[in-house]
Design a protein around this motif. Structure first.
Motif, PDB file in Angstrom:
ATOM      1  N   PHE A  83      44.224  15.887  -6.519  1.00 38.51           N
ATOM      2  CA  PHE A  83      43.280  14.857  -6.950  1.00 38.51           C
ATOM      3  C   PHE A  83      43.910  13.479  -6.805  1.00 38.51           C
ATOM      4  CE2 PHE A  83      42.222  18.813  -8.870  1.00 38.51           C
ATOM      5  CZ  PHE A  83      40.840  18.860  -8.838  1.00 38.51           C
ATOM      6  N   VAL A  84      43.112  12.551  -6.275  1.00 42.77           N
ATOM      7  CA  VAL A  84      43.617  11.223  -5.974  1.00 42.77           C
ATOM      8  C   VAL A  84      42.466  10.230  -6.025  1.00 42.77           C
ATOM      9  CG1 VAL A  84      43.269  11.591  -3.489  1.00 42.77           C
ATOM     10  CG2 VAL A  84      44.923   9.876  -4.257  1.00 42.77           C
ATOM     11  N   SER A  85      42.763   8.996  -6.374  1.00 46.34           N
ATOM     12  CA  SER A  85      41.776   7.922  -6.241  1.00 46.34           C
ATOM     13  C   SER A  85      41.838   7.440  -4.808  1.00 46.34           C
ATOM     14  CB  SER A  85      42.093   6.774  -7.213  1.00 46.34           C
ATOM     15  OG  SER A  85      41.198   5.701  -7.012  1.00 46.34           O
ATOM     16  N   ASN A  86      40.828   7.787  -4.016  1.00 51.08           N
ATOM     17  CA  ASN A  86      40.888   7.500  -2.586  1.00 51.08           C
ATOM     18  C   ASN A  86      39.984   6.339  -2.194  1.00 51.08           C
ATOM     19  OD1 ASN A  86      41.984   8.193   0.005  1.00 51.08           O
ATOM     20  ND2 ASN A  86      39.970   8.952   0.561  1.00 51.08           N
ATOM     21  N   GLY A  87      38.694   6.417  -2.534  1.00 43.98           N
ATOM     22  CA  GLY A  87      37.774   5.363  -2.124  1.00 43.98           C
ATOM     23  C   GLY A  87      38.137   4.020  -2.712  1.00 43.98           C
ATOM     24  N   LEU A  88      38.416   3.978  -4.014  1.00 46.64           N
ATOM     25  CA  LEU A  88      38.822   2.734  -4.667  1.00 46.64           C
ATOM     26  C   LEU A  88      40.326   2.539  -4.596  1.00 46.64           C
ATOM     27  CD1 LEU A  88      37.746   0.303  -6.324  1.00 46.64           C
ATOM     28  CD2 LEU A  88      38.291   1.618  -8.390  1.00 46.64           C
TER      29      LEU A  88
ATOM     30  N   SER B 179      41.026  15.037   5.029  1.00 41.63           N
ATOM     31  CA  SER B 179      41.056  13.807   4.249  1.00 41.63           C
ATOM     32  C   SER B 179      41.825  14.091   2.967  1.00 41.63           C
ATOM     33  CB  SER B 179      39.639  13.344   3.908  1.00 41.63           C
ATOM     34  OG  SER B 179      39.107  14.108   2.830  1.00 41.63           O
ATOM     35  N   PRO B 180      42.303  13.064   2.262  1.00 43.94           N
ATOM     36  CA  PRO B 180      43.022  13.311   0.999  1.00 43.94           C
ATOM     37  C   PRO B 180      42.210  14.112  -0.004  1.00 43.94           C
ATOM     38  CG  PRO B 180      43.377  11.052   1.721  1.00 43.94           C
ATOM     39  CD  PRO B 180      42.345  11.632   2.639  1.00 43.94           C
ATOM     40  N   LYS B 181      40.894  13.861  -0.085  1.00 45.37           N
ATOM     41  CA  LYS B 181      40.067  14.573  -1.054  1.00 45.37           C
ATOM     42  C   LYS B 181      39.850  16.028  -0.652  1.00 45.37           C
ATOM     43  CE  LYS B 181      38.326  12.623  -4.083  1.00 45.37           C
ATOM     44  NZ  LYS B 181      38.766  12.195  -5.438  1.00 45.37           N
ATOM     45  N   ALA B 182      40.088  16.362   0.612  1.00 46.01           N
ATOM     46  CA  ALA B 182      39.833  17.721   1.109  1.00 46.01           C
ATOM     47  C   ALA B 182      41.097  18.554   1.232  1.00 46.01           C
ATOM     48  CB  ALA B 182      39.118  17.664   2.455  1.00 46.01           C
TER      49      ALA B 182
ATOM     50  N   ILE C 153      50.016  12.561  -0.406  1.00 44.07           N
ATOM     51  CA  ILE C 153      48.915  12.953   0.464  1.00 44.07           C
ATOM     52  C   ILE C 153      49.426  13.757   1.660  1.00 44.07           C
ATOM     53  CG2 ILE C 153      47.330  12.006   2.212  1.00 44.07           C
ATOM     54  CD1 ILE C 153      46.568   9.866   0.209  1.00 44.07           C
ATOM     55  N   GLN C 154      50.538  13.314   2.216  1.00 45.39           N
ATOM     56  CA  GLN C 154      51.019  13.957   3.432  1.00 45.39           C
ATOM     57  C   GLN C 154      51.940  15.148   3.171  1.00 45.39           C
ATOM     58  OE1 GLN C 154      49.790  14.370   6.448  1.00 45.39           O
ATOM     59  NE2 GLN C 154      49.902  12.152   6.762  1.00 45.39           N
ATOM     60  N   CYS C 155      52.710  15.093   2.091  1.00 48.32           N
ATOM     61  CA  CYS C 155      53.795  16.060   1.932  1.00 48.32           C
ATOM     62  C   CYS C 155      53.604  17.038   0.782  1.00 48.32           C
ATOM     63  CB  CYS C 155      55.122  15.313   1.747  1.00 48.32           C
ATOM     64  SG  CYS C 155      55.571  14.285   3.170  1.00 48.32           S
TER      65      CYS C 155
ATOM     66  N   LEU D  78      51.320   9.134   4.602  1.00 50.04           N
ATOM     67  CA  LEU D  78      52.508   8.728   5.341  1.00 50.04           C
ATOM     68  C   LEU D  78      52.407   9.206   6.790  1.00 50.04           C
ATOM     69  CD1 LEU D  78      55.181   7.326   4.416  1.00 50.04           C
ATOM     70  CD2 LEU D  78      56.208   9.611   4.347  1.00 50.04           C
ATOM     71  N   GLY D  79      52.703   8.327   7.726  1.00 46.60           N
ATOM     72  CA  GLY D  79      52.673   8.692   9.135  1.00 46.60           C
ATOM     73  C   GLY D  79      51.300   8.721   9.760  1.00 46.60           C
ATOM     74  N   SER D  80      50.297   8.138   9.085  1.00 46.09           N
ATOM     75  CA  SER D  80      48.924   8.198   9.608  1.00 46.09           C
ATOM     76  C   SER D  80      48.786   7.580  10.994  1.00 46.09           C
ATOM     77  CB  SER D  80      47.954   7.501   8.648  1.00 46.09           C
ATOM     78  OG  SER D  80      47.496   8.399   7.667  1.00 46.09           O
ATOM     79  N   ALA D  81      49.578   6.550  11.288  1.00 48.06           N
ATOM     80  CA  ALA D  81      49.476   5.913  12.604  1.00 48.06           C
ATOM     81  C   ALA D  81      49.740   6.918  13.708  1.00 48.06           C
ATOM     82  CB  ALA D  81      50.456   4.744  12.696  1.00 48.06           C
TER      83      ALA D  81
END
Length: 522
Positions: free
Chosen positions: A388-393, A229-232, A376-378, A250-253
């Motif tokens: 660190f990222v704001s993920n849930g909100l 996950s982004p937070k992990a 997140i992806q790269c 990016l590319g999650s699909a």
């Protein structure tokens, strides 16, 4: 006798707090003075939302409560977005605001809001502080914030209370909850599922952060391809052959298509707030986490509830390693897919140049928009709690304030933030905060003069690009105005030179990279 303000400050300091972020009003100056007497440093942010982001980033990076402060009325309402972010990203933040004096609350209307009701949906607990309850309320606030799942609490402090003498009460020592290890039968069932699978997958989330060595050992023992996950990010090194990618980037699909081909998913420490879509996969799931799978976002065939590290260590015993060759092929194909070549400078190239300039233990925050998707992806992360990222909100305006909290917590580490020009404009004033504090932060703006993620959505629906484009900025002049160094870049070589200079600098450096938004379109 100790004042209420001093008592709260002492309790916060005893819990590991060193900074309180905020923007003052007349109703909280006695509280700030009490904090100063307790040895806490009050950090003036240029906006209350930024103050809450700073507090959350610090709390999430070092594992002690963060603290932020605002005055009543608009100060409190400005704090809401940052606290909502902390709530959905499970961060232990103590949020304090002023309030009207107790004896005037019922008879005035100016700036009168029911603040506990306002914060109730986005905090774990709310309380009004008085001279008689300040000690007990402070202790409980810290305990509740740190108890799983962690999260923010809200303390309303009437303006006449901080200067009052606090009733002396002994500190209540909170005892951490005991976390058991799942029983042998459950471990045996999970191991049987693992042994019988041909294409298993591990997915690691927020609650795996404290178990990173065990996650790596478990993945290696079973040769388990892993999605984070982004937070992990960083729980498994990005350059580990078993680290496939990150969901919600990016590319999650394409990642989700690959997940659908797996015949077993080991879900380690995943919080449902980390998913941006429904779970529709048919493969059985082994749930590993500190809390039961009560949210029901995904069905679990086996639930292993308890200490995550101990559970994974138990599962790693007597493994039956899988053939990870097909996963390795997908990993390489996927990484090429999310780093396309374009005619202009791409955000992926900017991130690669930044990564080359920074040490492995550098801390990086990102904002929200396509810049988040690509980061997140790269962005290669090599250790837990370095991204660190704001993920849930998913709140715009997060990246720059977060980097300030990170740098104050880790002055011996390099710190950078990656922003879109839209999110940067929401928090630009915090450049002055970073410059005033003398923080050598590298601020990277991926500039394309549009809210590209929303604009792309309009275009996909055949709509005109309305309300999603804006004018460019003179980033050099802007940086100078806020006391920072500024440079604009348009090529990879210019990026590398700018980041090398920033790495050697003792000042805030703003690097505006003019990027080709086509790199987001896959």
């Amino acid at each position: 006798m100790s004042s209420v303000g001093r008592l709260i400050g002492d309790r916060l300091k005893a819990a590991g707090v060193r900074y309180v972020f905020g923007h003052p009003g007349g109703e909280v100056v006695e509280l700030i003075e009490g904090f100063r007497q307790a040895g806490l440093e009050f950090v003036l942010a240029r906006h209350e939302t930024g103050a809450a982001f700073m507090a959350e980033a610090m709390a999430s990076s070092i594992g002690v409560p963060g603290a932020c402060l605002a005055t009543l009325g608009p100060g409190a309402t400005n704090l809401v977005t940052g606290i909502a972010h902390a709530y959905l990203d499970r961060a232990p933040v103590i949020a304090l605001t002023g309030q009207l004096p107790v004896d005037r609350y019922e008879i005035v209307t100016h700036q009168k809001l029911d603040l506990r009701a306002l914060f109730a949906p986005i905090t774990k607990w709310q309380a009004r502080v008085s001279a008689s309850n300040a000690a007990a309320v402070s202790d409980r606030a810290i305990h509740v914030a740190m108890r799983p799942r962690r999260g923010p609490v809200f303390l309303e402090v009437p303006s006449d209370v901080p200067a009052q003498d606090a009733v002396a009460v002994a500190t209540i020592e909170g005892t951490p909850p005991s976390i058991a290890t799942p029983g042998g039968d459950e471990i045996a069932r999970a191991r049987a599922l693992l042994s019988g699978s041909r294409r298993p997958l591990m997915m690691a989330g927020l609650d795996a952060l404290d178990a990173a060595p065990a996650v790596r050992g478990f993945a290696k023992a079973w040769s388990l391809p892993t999605i984070l996950s982004p937070k992990a990010k960083g729980v498994l090194r990005d350059d580990d052959p078993l680290c496939v990618g990150t969901i919600e980037g990016l590319g999650s699909a394409r990642l989700y298509e690959w997940i659908a081909e797996r015949d077993l998913v080991v879900m380690v420490g995943f919080d449902p707030v980390e998913f941006d879509r429904d779970w529709t996969f048919a493969a059985p799931v082994i749930h590993v986490g500190p809390l039961p799978n009560d949210d029901g976002h995904y069905p679990a065939t086996v639930e292993l509830v308890g200490d995550v590290a101990a559970t994974l260590d138990a599962l790693a015993a007597s493994p039956a390693p899988k053939d990870a060759a097909s996963a390795a092929r997908f990993r390489e194909e996927f990484r090429r897919f999310v780093r396309p070549e374009r005619s202009g400078l791409t955000s992926q190239q900017v991130l690669a140049a930044l990564r080359d300039a920074l040490p492995e233990d550098a801390l990086v925050s990102c904002d929200v928009g396509y810049n988040k998707s690509v980061a997140i992806q790269c962005w290669p992360a090599y250790a837990a709690r370095t991204f660190f990222v704001s993920n849930g909100l998913s709140s715009m305006g997060y990246g720059l304030p977060a980097s300030i909290g990170l740098k104050l917590a880790h002055r011996d580490h390099r710190v950078a933030c990656v922003l879109g020009d839209g999110g940067f404009a929401m928090s630009v004033a915090e450049l002055e905060t970073a410059a005033r504090l003398g923080l050598a932060i590298t601020v990277v703006v991926l500039a394309d003069e549009a809210l590209q993620q929303i604009k792309a959505g309009q275009e996909r629906k055949g709509f005109a690009a309305t309300g999603t484009t804006f004018g460019g900025l003179d980033y050099r002049a802007l940086a100078t105005a806020f006391g920072a160094d500024g440079v604009e870049v348009r090529t990879v070589d210019e990026c590398r030179a700018a980041f090398r200079d920033a790495e050697r600098s003792t000042r805030v450096t703003l690097v505006a990279a003019h990027v080709d938004p086509a790199s987001y379109r896959l």
